[in-house]
Scaffold this motif. Structure first.
Motif, PDB file in Angstrom:
ATOM      1  N   MET A   1       0.918  -1.206  -0.107  1.00  0.00           N
ATOM      2  CA  MET A   1      -0.105  -0.041  -0.043  1.00  0.00           C
ATOM      3  C   MET A   1       0.685   1.132   0.054  1.00  0.00           C
ATOM      4  O   MET A   1       1.863   1.367   0.648  1.00  0.00           O
ATOM      5  CB  MET A   1      -0.922  -0.029   1.240  1.00  0.00           C
ATOM      6  CG  MET A   1      -1.911  -0.936   1.211  1.00  0.00           C
ATOM      7  SD  MET A   1      -3.132  -0.394  -0.140  1.00  0.00           S
ATOM      8  CE  MET A   1      -4.097  -2.053  -0.213  1.00  0.00           C
ATOM      9  N   GLY A   2       0.556   2.335  -0.889  1.00  0.00           N
ATOM     10  CA  GLY A   2       1.193   3.330  -0.716  1.00  0.00           C
ATOM     11  C   GLY A   2       0.390   4.661  -0.069  1.00  0.00           C
ATOM     12  O   GLY A   2      -0.965   4.333   0.171  1.00  0.00           O
ATOM     13  N   SER A   3       1.166   5.663   0.055  1.00  0.00           N
ATOM     14  CA  SER A   3       0.367   6.952   0.575  1.00  0.00           C
ATOM     15  C   SER A   3      -0.381   7.568  -0.327  1.00  0.00           C
ATOM     16  O   SER A   3      -0.230   7.311  -1.457  1.00  0.00           O
ATOM     17  CB  SER A   3       1.322   7.804   1.368  1.00  0.00           C
ATOM     18  OG  SER A   3       2.189   8.543   0.071  1.00  0.00           O
ATOM     19  N   PHE A   4      -1.168   8.365   0.003  1.00  0.00           N
ATOM     20  CA  PHE A   4      -2.222   9.210  -0.820  1.00  0.00           C
ATOM     21  C   PHE A   4      -1.067  10.125  -1.823  1.00  0.00           C
ATOM     22  O   PHE A   4      -1.504   9.805  -3.104  1.00  0.00           O
ATOM     23  CB  PHE A   4      -2.985  10.250   0.027  1.00  0.00           C
ATOM     24  CG  PHE A   4      -4.068  10.977  -0.945  1.00  0.00           C
ATOM     25  CD1 PHE A   4      -5.191  10.411  -1.190  1.00  0.00           C
ATOM     26  CD2 PHE A   4      -3.798  12.109  -1.247  1.00  0.00           C
ATOM     27  CE1 PHE A   4      -6.014  11.345  -2.016  1.00  0.00           C
ATOM     28  CE2 PHE A   4      -4.513  12.951  -2.104  1.00  0.00           C
ATOM     29  CZ  PHE A   4      -5.690  12.496  -2.298  1.00  0.00           C
ATOM     30  N   ASP A   5      -0.234  10.819  -1.240  1.00  0.00           N
ATOM     31  CA  ASP A   5       0.654  11.691  -2.253  1.00  0.00           C
ATOM     32  C   ASP A   5       1.383  10.361  -2.917  1.00  0.00           C
ATOM     33  O   ASP A   5       1.687  11.107  -4.280  1.00  0.00           O
ATOM     34  CB  ASP A   5       1.588  12.164  -1.266  1.00  0.00           C
ATOM     35  CG  ASP A   5       1.116  13.264  -0.486  1.00  0.00           C
ATOM     36  OD1 ASP A   5      -0.110  13.654  -0.875  1.00  0.00           O
ATOM     37  OD2 ASP A   5       1.506  14.053   0.465  1.00  0.00           O
ATOM     38  N   ASP A   6       1.798   9.505  -2.564  1.00  0.00           N
ATOM     39  CA  ASP A   6       2.758   8.410  -3.478  1.00  0.00           C
ATOM     40  C   ASP A   6       1.751   8.145  -4.476  1.00  0.00           C
ATOM     41  O   ASP A   6       2.197   8.140  -5.897  1.00  0.00           O
ATOM     42  CB  ASP A   6       3.121   7.224  -2.797  1.00  0.00           C
ATOM     43  CG  ASP A   6       4.141   7.392  -1.846  1.00  0.00           C
ATOM     44  OD1 ASP A   6       5.033   8.423  -1.917  1.00  0.00           O
ATOM     45  OD2 ASP A   6       4.557   6.643  -1.066  1.00  0.00           O
ATOM     46  N   THR A   7       0.401   7.800  -4.454  1.00  0.00           N
ATOM     47  CA  THR A   7      -0.409   7.332  -5.337  1.00  0.00           C
ATOM     48  C   THR A   7      -0.605   8.247  -6.273  1.00  0.00           C
ATOM     49  O   THR A   7      -0.585   8.041  -7.621  1.00  0.00           O
ATOM     50  CB  THR A   7      -1.615   6.984  -4.657  1.00  0.00           C
ATOM     51  OG1 THR A   7      -1.505   5.888  -3.673  1.00  0.00           O
ATOM     52  CG2 THR A   7      -2.697   6.129  -5.753  1.00  0.00           C
ATOM     53  N   VAL A   8      -0.942   9.571  -6.127  1.00  0.00           N
ATOM     54  CA  VAL A   8      -1.293  10.794  -6.674  1.00  0.00           C
ATOM     55  C   VAL A   8       0.142  10.890  -7.699  1.00  0.00           C
ATOM     56  O   VAL A   8       0.186  10.920  -8.919  1.00  0.00           O
ATOM     57  CB  VAL A   8      -1.323  12.082  -6.188  1.00  0.00           C
ATOM     58  CG1 VAL A   8      -1.257  13.459  -7.133  1.00  0.00           C
ATOM     59  CG2 VAL A   8      -2.759  11.851  -5.305  1.00  0.00           C
ATOM     60  N   ALA A   9       1.292  10.782  -7.097  1.00  0.00           N
ATOM     61  CA  ALA A   9       2.664  11.128  -8.009  1.00  0.00           C
ATOM     62  C   ALA A   9       2.750   9.729  -9.156  1.00  0.00           C
ATOM     63  O   ALA A   9       3.195  10.120 -10.035  1.00  0.00           O
ATOM     64  CB  ALA A   9       3.681  10.857  -7.008  1.00  0.00           C
ATOM     65  N   ARG A  10       2.468   8.752  -8.711  1.00  0.00           N
ATOM     66  CA  ARG A  10       2.518   7.627  -9.646  1.00  0.00           C
ATOM     67  C   ARG A  10       1.419   7.682 -10.759  1.00  0.00           C
ATOM     68  O   ARG A  10       1.874   7.478 -11.912  1.00  0.00           O
ATOM     69  CB  ARG A  10       2.301   6.253  -8.967  1.00  0.00           C
ATOM     70  CG  ARG A  10       3.403   5.762  -8.018  1.00  0.00           C
ATOM     71  CD  ARG A  10       3.070   4.629  -7.120  1.00  0.00           C
ATOM     72  NE  ARG A  10       3.749   4.262  -6.033  1.00  0.00           N
ATOM     73  CZ  ARG A  10       3.556   3.648  -4.891  1.00  0.00           C
ATOM     74  NH1 ARG A  10       2.475   3.133  -4.815  1.00  0.00           N
ATOM     75  NH2 ARG A  10       4.777   3.479  -3.935  1.00  0.00           N
ATOM     76  N   LEU A  11       0.244   8.152 -10.484  1.00  0.00           N
ATOM     77  CA  LEU A  11      -1.005   8.223 -11.139  1.00  0.00           C
ATOM     78  C   LEU A  11      -0.232   9.340 -12.370  1.00  0.00           C
ATOM     79  O   LEU A  11      -0.457   9.237 -13.522  1.00  0.00           O
ATOM     80  CB  LEU A  11      -2.062   8.707 -10.742  1.00  0.00           C
ATOM     81  CG  LEU A  11      -2.834   7.479 -10.018  1.00  0.00           C
ATOM     82  CD1 LEU A  11      -3.990   8.011  -9.091  1.00  0.00           C
ATOM     83  CD2 LEU A  11      -3.450   6.433 -11.063  1.00  0.00           C
ATOM     84  N   LYS A  12       0.016  10.449 -11.749  1.00  0.00           N
ATOM     85  CA  LYS A  12       0.680  11.654 -12.783  1.00  0.00           C
ATOM     86  C   LYS A  12       1.932  11.187 -13.542  1.00  0.00           C
ATOM     87  O   LYS A  12       1.779  11.295 -14.773  1.00  0.00           O
ATOM     88  CB  LYS A  12       1.177  12.807 -11.587  1.00  0.00           C
ATOM     89  CG  LYS A  12       0.216  13.679 -11.497  1.00  0.00           C
ATOM     90  CD  LYS A  12       0.940  14.846 -10.688  1.00  0.00           C
ATOM     91  CE  LYS A  12      -0.325  15.780  -9.958  1.00  0.00           C
ATOM     92  NZ  LYS A  12       0.372  16.845  -8.963  1.00  0.00           N
ATOM     93  N   ALA A  13       2.694  10.600 -13.002  1.00  0.00           N
ATOM     94  CA  ALA A  13       3.866   9.956 -13.822  1.00  0.00           C
ATOM     95  C   ALA A  13       3.490   9.128 -14.910  1.00  0.00           C
ATOM     96  O   ALA A  13       4.009   9.177 -15.970  1.00  0.00           O
ATOM     97  CB  ALA A  13       4.759   9.289 -12.842  1.00  0.00           C
TER      98      ALA A  13
END
Ligand SMILES: C[S@@+](CC[C@H](N)C(=O)[O-])C[C@H]1O[C@@H](n2cnc3c(N)ncnc32)[C@H](O)[C@@H]1O
Length: 327
Positions: A1-13
């Motif tokens: 599981m990743g943090s909220f911020d990590d998930t946003v960063a991955r989705l953006k990338a």
């Protein structure tokens, strides 16, 4: 599981066509950046920028080895799950996916053909070449020690070449089979086995990535000085794990990291050795528990001598994990 911020960063990338294509390609293997640039048909600076963004988001890993930079999907299971679920929404029949897969196959085939041409030319000389960089006697003793003495039914030697390892290990199993994709090497191996009268040893033309053996059929699998020629050593280990019986033993012999860059040009090496942790991590991913690691230091006074590394592992009793997140 990743943090909220990590998930946003991955989705953006990942939310960009070329980067999504790169992510898909790298989840299934590794490439050097030059090959990836050709595959994508884009300039190196553009591809490098995409790689940087994907790496910053933790989706892929990149590492420099001599003058080559390699990239591959993150080994982190949470990241692989994230990327795998995003990519699973794309139809396997999508034209872009099919084109990328075809180009990836072409690039891999071209690299494999270079290695095959090298072995075609050097089959008769291979036994001499092998001894150039290592203290052979010490390595062979260490292999026998790593194999152990327990009674074994079937031993497979992957990338058997001229069959020296079959000859060496012939007393350690009831049946030994060497597989190799190069006919010239196999011709030499057959002569060697005939001359030595080793009727329990045989060789077969086959591909390391697609072994002609059933799941859980082998007691021992040996991979001696082969991984550094492969464009996807991790996949080769996953295939080795597939054919190993639970409790079966895998012995890998290769070079520790080195900087003899000329071996790429002159002897078709892809990787300049392997760090112990890199192989240990791949073994863990395919359900092989670590049994030990040993280094045999480079022979003093020998020009271009290399340190040989030996990894030993046992296939766990439970099912091997699949490292592939997408196919
Ligand atoms: C450096 S030689 C090592 C031979 C032998 N293990 C030894 O140490 O003497 C590597 C061998 O791996 C074989 N090889 C490379 N890629 C292969 C593949 N995809 N499938 C089967 N064999 C492969 C080559 O043909 C070559 O004979």
């Amino acid at each position: 599981m990743g943090s909220f911020d990590d998930t946003v960063a991955r989705l953006k990338a990942a939310a960009e066509p070329t980067r999504l294509r790169i992510l898909r390609l790298l989840l299934n293997g590794e490439f050097n950046v030059k090959d990836l640039t050709q595959l994508l048909g884009q300039s190196q600076p553009r591809v490098s920028r995409h790689i940087k963004l994907l790496a910053e988001a933790g989706l892929i890993e990149r590492y420099q080895e001599g003058s080559w930079v390699f990239v591959r999907g993150s080994a982190d299971p949470a990241v692989r799950k994230f990327a795998g679920s995003a990519l699973s929404m794309i139809a396997g029949s999508d034209p872009q996916i099919l084109r990328d897969r075809e180009r990836a196959d072409q690039i891999r085939s071209r690299r494999a053909a270079l290695a095959q041409a090298y072995f075609d030319e050097n089959a008769a000389e291979w036994d001499r070449i092998r001894s150039l960089h290592i203290a052979e006697h010490d390595v062979e003793e260490a292999i026998l020690a790593a194999l152990g003495t327990g009674p074994r039914d079937l031993l497979l030697d992957l990338g058997t070449g001229t069959g020296r390892i079959l000859e060496l290990a012939s007393g350690r199993a009831r049946q030994l089979v060497g597989i190799d994709s190069n006919r010239e090497m196999l011709k030499c191996a057959r002569v060697r086995l005939d001359e030595a009268g080793l009727t329990n040893c045989s060789v077969r033309l086959a591909d390391i990535y697609n072994l002609p053996f059933a799941e859980k059929s082998a007691d021992t699998v040996l991979v001696h000085q082969v991984l550094h020629f492969l464009d996807n050593p991790r996949a080769a280990l996953a295939e080795a794990a597939r054919v190993l019986k639970p409790g079966g033993r895998l012995v890998i012999v290769d070079f520790a990291p080195h900087n003899l860059e000329f071996l790429r040009e002159e002897q078709a090496h892809v990787r300049l050795g392997f760090a112990s942790a890199e192989i240990a991590c791949w073994l863990g991913e395919c359900g092989i528990g670590s049994g030990g690691y040993r280094e045999l230091p480079a022979e003093a006074g020998k020009e271009n001598a290399l340190t040989v590394a030996i990894w030993t592992g046992e296939r766990s009793k439970t099912a091997a994990k699949q490292w592939r997140a997408a196919s």
